[in-house]
Structure formats: C-alpha cells, structure tokens
Design a protein around this motif. Structure first.
Motif, mmCIF file in Angstrom:
data_model
loop_
_atom_site.group_PDB
_atom_site.id
_atom_site.type_symbol
_atom_site.label_atom_id
_atom_site.label_comp_id
_atom_site.label_asym_id
_atom_site.label_seq_id
_atom_site.Cartn_x
_atom_site.Cartn_y
_atom_site.Cartn_z
ATOM 1 N N ALA A 236 0.709 -1.196 -0.234
ATOM 2 C CA ALA A 236 -0.018 -0.016 -0.104
ATOM 3 C C ALA A 236 0.594 1.192 0.057
ATOM 4 O O ALA A 236 0.445 2.442 -0.282
ATOM 5 N N LEU A 237 2.122 1.127 0.539
ATOM 6 C CA LEU A 237 2.985 2.369 0.638
ATOM 7 C C LEU A 237 3.775 2.445 -0.701
ATOM 8 O O LEU A 237 4.083 3.724 -1.211
ATOM 9 N N TYR A 238 3.570 1.778 -1.800
ATOM 10 C CA TYR A 238 3.910 1.886 -3.048
ATOM 11 C C TYR A 238 2.976 1.252 -4.296
ATOM 12 O O TYR A 238 3.396 0.250 -4.825
ATOM 13 N N ASN B 235 2.596 -15.399 -3.502
ATOM 14 C CA ASN B 235 2.007 -14.955 -2.028
ATOM 15 C C ASN B 235 1.539 -16.067 -1.424
ATOM 16 O O ASN B 235 1.784 -16.283 0.134
ATOM 17 N N TYR B 236 1.151 -17.017 -2.063
ATOM 18 C CA TYR B 236 0.583 -18.276 -1.301
ATOM 19 C C TYR B 236 1.915 -19.279 -0.843
ATOM 20 O O TYR B 236 1.760 -19.809 0.089
ATOM 21 N N HIS C 194 1.454 -3.266 5.572
ATOM 22 C CA HIS C 194 0.864 -2.937 4.270
ATOM 23 C C HIS C 194 0.995 -3.807 2.974
ATOM 24 O O HIS C 194 0.835 -3.136 2.204
ATOM 25 N N GLU C 195 1.034 -4.978 3.490
ATOM 26 C CA GLU C 195 1.228 -5.931 2.283
ATOM 27 C C GLU C 195 -0.270 -6.481 1.861
ATOM 28 O O GLU C 195 -0.543 -7.430 2.441
ATOM 29 N N ASN C 196 -0.742 -5.737 0.898
ATOM 30 C CA ASN C 196 -2.030 -6.057 0.732
ATOM 31 C C ASN C 196 -2.085 -7.351 -0.023
ATOM 32 O O ASN C 196 -3.119 -8.438 0.124
#
Length: 311
Positions: free
Chosen positions: A60-62, A73-74, A273-275
């Motif tokens: 979310a920060l970038y 991610n999984y 913030h790791e969506n």
C-alpha cells in the motif's frame, strides 16, 4: 348456453395458456432476489477482489510498484516460518478450545438434563457467557481475572498465601484458550442438551428395567445418540475459532507466540501494508472455513433426516 356453443367455450378455455413451471418458479423466487443481490454485493464481490489481489505483489505504501506474481504470495504464506507458526497456533488453539468446550458442555448438559429446583435460572446463568460481546469477554478475562495486581485469580491466591503469577506473560496461549473455552462452553452445552432431550425415553427405561447402570446407559445409549450433536458442535465451534481475532488481539496483542492466522492477516495488512500477502492468507482462512462448513452442513442435514425418519 346451447349444446352447439358449449364445445366452443370449452375450446376457448382450454386454449388459454397456463404459466409454465419455470415461470411459476421464478415468480416464487422473485421476492428473494433483492436479498440475493445484496448478499452477493457484500460477500462475494469483496472475496473475488481479495482473490485477485492475492496474486499481486501489492504494498500500500508503493501502489505504483504493484505487479502480478502468480502464487508467490501463497507460497510465502506456506513457507515463511512466522506464517507457518501462525497456522500451527491456529490449529492448536482450535483443537484445544473445541475439545475442552465439548467436554465441559457435555458435563453441564448432563447436569441440566436432570430435574431440580431452579433449573431454568441455572440454565440462563450458564448461557450468559455466550451472549457477551467477544471483545468485552476478552477484556473481562484480561483485566478482571488475569491482572497480576488486582485480578481475581491472584486475589484468591493471595488470600491463601499462594504465588502471584503473571498469567498472560507466563501462559499466554493458555490464557487465550481459557477465555474462549469460557465463552463457547454454553454453546456446546445447548447443542448437547438438545441432543439429550431428543433421546428415546422408552429405550432408556427399558434398559433400566433390564438392570443397566447409569454408566452403561451413558456409554451404550447416550453417547451413540449424541455422536451427530458432538460432530455438529465441534464443526461449528471450529468455524469460529479458526477465524477468531478478538481474544488474541485483546489479551496478548499477538505476542508471546499467540499470533494465529487471522491476526497475521491483520499484521500483514495494517502494519506491513502488504495487501497481496494479507489477501493470500485471508483466502486460505476462508477456504479452511468453507471446508469445515461443508462438513457441518452435512451433519446438520443428517440430523434433520434422522428427526424426520423418527417422526
């Protein structure tokens, strides 16, 4: 009406087309369509969006640096040491709470199945913990019971000259489990009490006449009858405990090895913030809940079929 016009009238009546079965079915379901659309909008569309985000490296920060990563991610959720530990904590927490709640709920249900004065009042008091808001229940255990300075547990130990432990720091996972067991035992008790009251009383009386003891009746008649109710309580309790966030967040803030998967999702989303990573972990929680819910629905269906066949 003459004999000549009667067949014509009958022909006209017969020629009027009746609505088809499909049209009648849609007319019956039409009042439910607004609720169905609302349910899809508030549940399914957000899940689809979460599923899509889970395939992206999205911080979310970038926001402009996001890119498609497939199942990375999984893979990270399943291979990262901290995330694996949160999965294991979720399993341990769920199993411990469900088993303890079932055992205590069975004991209380057996007691309430007997007739005694004030049974209605006792039943109401025992149900009360399940009606408390989860966050309020966790705060109650953290400050009123566990607090090392003014908590009830240490106050009782001080009265008898015992030690003054810090319950949350010393046994953090057990502290979370105890609060959840306290809250979910009434739920198990209600399900098992319903099972006890649906027993065939004539069969029990016949067993007593034949000389069967209370333990033999419980082992050979009551427990087999309660099997479906025990399964239902275990499955429904597991659905909730797998997704529990309130107790972990309120009592330990996820520290001291108590972070379960829902709390890890919170950490990944709101703190790191790791969506994408948080969405992947959330999807795994939903899939696990769906699997458990599927078994729960099968158990409920089998219970309904048994009750119908018995009636």
């Amino acid at each position: 009406m003459t004999a000549t016009t009667a067949p014509i009238a009958a022909t006209r009546v017969g020629s009027v087309k009746r609505p088809s079965a499909r049209l009648r079915a849609w007319a019956t379901r039409a009042p439910l369509l607004p609720a169905l659309v609302f349910m899809i909008a508030v549940t399914q569309l957000p899940f689809v969006a979460t599923l899509v985000i889970s395939f992206f490296d999205w911080n979310a920060l970038y926001p402009k640096a996001r890119h498609f990563t497939g199942i990375d991610n999984y893979r990270q959720v399943l291979t990262d040491a901290d995330l694996r530990h949160s999965v294991w904590t979720t399993v341990v927490l769920t199993v411990a709470v469900v088993l303890a709640s079932l055992v205590l709920g069975l004991v209380l249900a057996l007691l309430l199945d007997r007739r005694f004065r004030g049974r209605g009042v006792v039943r109401t008091l025992l149900i009360a913990p399940f009606l408390v808001v989860p966050v309020a229940a966790a705060l109650l255990w953290k400050h009123v019971l566990y607090n090392p300075e003014y908590g009830l547990f240490n106050g009782l130990l001080h009265a008898v000259g015992g030690p003054q432990p810090d319950w949350v720091s010393g046994t953090p996972l057990l502290a979370v489990e105890a609060s959840l067991v306290w809250q979910w035992t009434p739920f198990m008790m209600l399900i098992l009490l319903a099972g006890l009251q649906s027993r065939d009383q004539q069969q029990i009386e016949a067993a007593r006449v034949d000389g069967a003891s209370d333990w033999q009746i419980f082992r050979h008649l009551t427990l087999p009858h309660l099997r479906r109710y025990l399964e239902l309580g275990a499955l429904l309790g597991s659905i909730y405990i797998v997704q529990n966030f309130d107790a972990v967040f309120t009592i330990t803030s996820g520290g001291l090895g108590t972070a379960n998967l829902p709390y890890t999702v919170y950490q990944s989303f709101y703190q790191a913030h790791e969506n994408g990573l948080a969405s992947a972990a959330g999807v795994l929680v939903v899939i696990g809940s769906i699997v458990i819910a599927t078994f729960a629905l099968r158990v409920v269906s089998s219970l309904f079929r048994e009750e119908v066949s018995r009636a």
